[in-house]
Design a protein around this motif. Sequence first.
Motif, short mmCIF file in Angstrom:
data_model
loop_
_atom_site.label_atom_id
_atom_site.label_comp_id
_atom_site.label_asym_id
_atom_site.label_seq_id
_atom_site.Cartn_x
_atom_site.Cartn_y
_atom_site.Cartn_z
N VAL A 123 0.80 -1.21 0.00
CA VAL A 123 0.00 0.00 0.00
C VAL A 123 0.84 1.26 0.00
N GLY A 124 2.13 1.12 0.13
CA GLY A 124 2.98 2.29 0.09
C GLY A 124 4.40 1.95 0.47
N VAL A 125 5.31 2.75 -0.03
CA VAL A 125 6.72 2.59 0.29
C VAL A 125 7.21 3.96 0.73
N GLY A 126 8.16 3.98 1.63
CA GLY A 126 8.67 5.25 2.11
C GLY A 126 7.89 5.77 3.30
N THR A 127 7.15 4.90 3.96
CA THR A 127 6.39 5.30 5.14
C THR A 127 7.18 4.95 6.39
N TYR A 128 6.66 5.34 7.54
CA TYR A 128 7.33 5.00 8.79
C TYR A 128 7.35 3.49 9.03
N ASP A 129 6.46 2.75 8.35
CA ASP A 129 6.45 1.30 8.50
C ASP A 129 7.64 0.65 7.81
N ASP A 130 8.24 1.35 6.85
CA ASP A 130 9.40 0.82 6.14
C ASP A 130 10.67 1.19 6.90
N SER A 131 10.94 0.41 7.93
CA SER A 131 12.11 0.67 8.75
C SER A 131 13.28 -0.14 8.24
N CYS A 132 14.41 0.09 8.84
CA CYS A 132 15.58 -0.72 8.50
C CYS A 132 15.34 -2.20 8.79
N LYS B 203 24.78 -1.18 5.40
CA LYS B 203 25.69 -0.65 6.41
C LYS B 203 24.95 0.20 7.44
N THR B 204 24.12 1.11 6.96
CA THR B 204 23.43 2.05 7.86
C THR B 204 22.38 1.34 8.71
N CYS B 205 21.66 0.42 8.11
CA CYS B 205 20.58 -0.26 8.84
C CYS B 205 21.10 -1.22 9.91
N GLN B 206 22.31 -1.72 9.75
CA GLN B 206 22.87 -2.58 10.79
C GLN B 206 23.04 -1.82 12.10
N SER B 207 23.40 -0.54 12.00
CA SER B 207 23.62 0.24 13.21
C SER B 207 22.35 0.92 13.73
N GLU B 208 21.33 1.03 12.88
CA GLU B 208 20.09 1.70 13.29
C GLU B 208 18.87 0.91 12.80
N PRO B 209 18.67 -0.33 13.28
CA PRO B 209 17.63 -1.19 12.71
C PRO B 209 16.19 -0.72 12.92
N HIS B 210 15.92 0.10 13.90
CA HIS B 210 14.54 0.49 14.19
C HIS B 210 14.13 1.80 13.51
N ILE B 211 15.06 2.49 12.88
CA ILE B 211 14.74 3.79 12.29
C ILE B 211 14.02 3.62 10.96
N PRO B 212 12.99 4.42 10.71
CA PRO B 212 12.33 4.38 9.40
C PRO B 212 13.30 4.84 8.31
N ILE B 213 13.28 4.17 7.19
CA ILE B 213 14.20 4.49 6.10
C ILE B 213 14.01 5.93 5.64
N VAL B 214 12.77 6.40 5.66
CA VAL B 214 12.50 7.77 5.20
C VAL B 214 13.31 8.79 6.01
N LEU B 215 13.61 8.49 7.25
CA LEU B 215 14.38 9.42 8.08
C LEU B 215 15.87 9.37 7.78
N LEU B 216 16.30 8.38 7.02
CA LEU B 216 17.72 8.26 6.65
C LEU B 216 18.04 8.93 5.32
N MET B 217 17.03 9.34 4.58
CA MET B 217 17.25 9.82 3.22
C MET B 217 18.11 11.08 3.13
N ASP B 218 17.96 12.00 4.08
CA ASP B 218 18.81 13.19 4.04
C ASP B 218 20.27 12.84 4.29
N LYS B 219 20.51 11.85 5.14
CA LYS B 219 21.88 11.38 5.37
C LYS B 219 22.44 10.74 4.10
N LEU B 220 21.63 9.93 3.43
CA LEU B 220 22.07 9.32 2.18
C LEU B 220 22.35 10.39 1.12
#
Length: 130
Positions: free
Chosen positions: A34-43, A103-120
């Motif tokens: 139903v969607g990608v890039g939501t808070y449900d899509d975590s590491c 690499k990033t998700c190993q160190s922050e497994p609970h963070i939503p991917i959308v919150l990592l995009m500015d870092k990427l």
Amino acid sequence: MSIKHQFAAAIFAAAAFATSTAANAINPGDEVVVGVGTYDDSCESWIAARVAPQGHAHKADQYLITSWVQGYLSGANMESMFIDLKKATALPSVAGISAWLDKTCQSEPHIPIVLLMDKLLKDVRSAAVR
């Protein structure tokens, strides 16, 4: 064709594709995304998709997440180009995105991917991801 015309053509193509695929029927009991890039899509969902065997339902998540990330980076790149053409940067391949997420998700497994995009995006612009 100018960049503005290319951008308009890309938006039109995306809208036409979305409209055409929306007409496909979804049957009761079908598994759908139903969607990608939501808070449900975590590491955690990325990690599960990476370790899932081929053909497993989680494997589709891997492709959807990398496609969504590519779209996010492309949009950010286009925004930068309209401000200053010199700010546009080469975007990473799917393999580069996958390695960065691994690499990033190993160190922050609970963070939503959308919150990592500015870092990427910052890493891409500093040429740390290819």
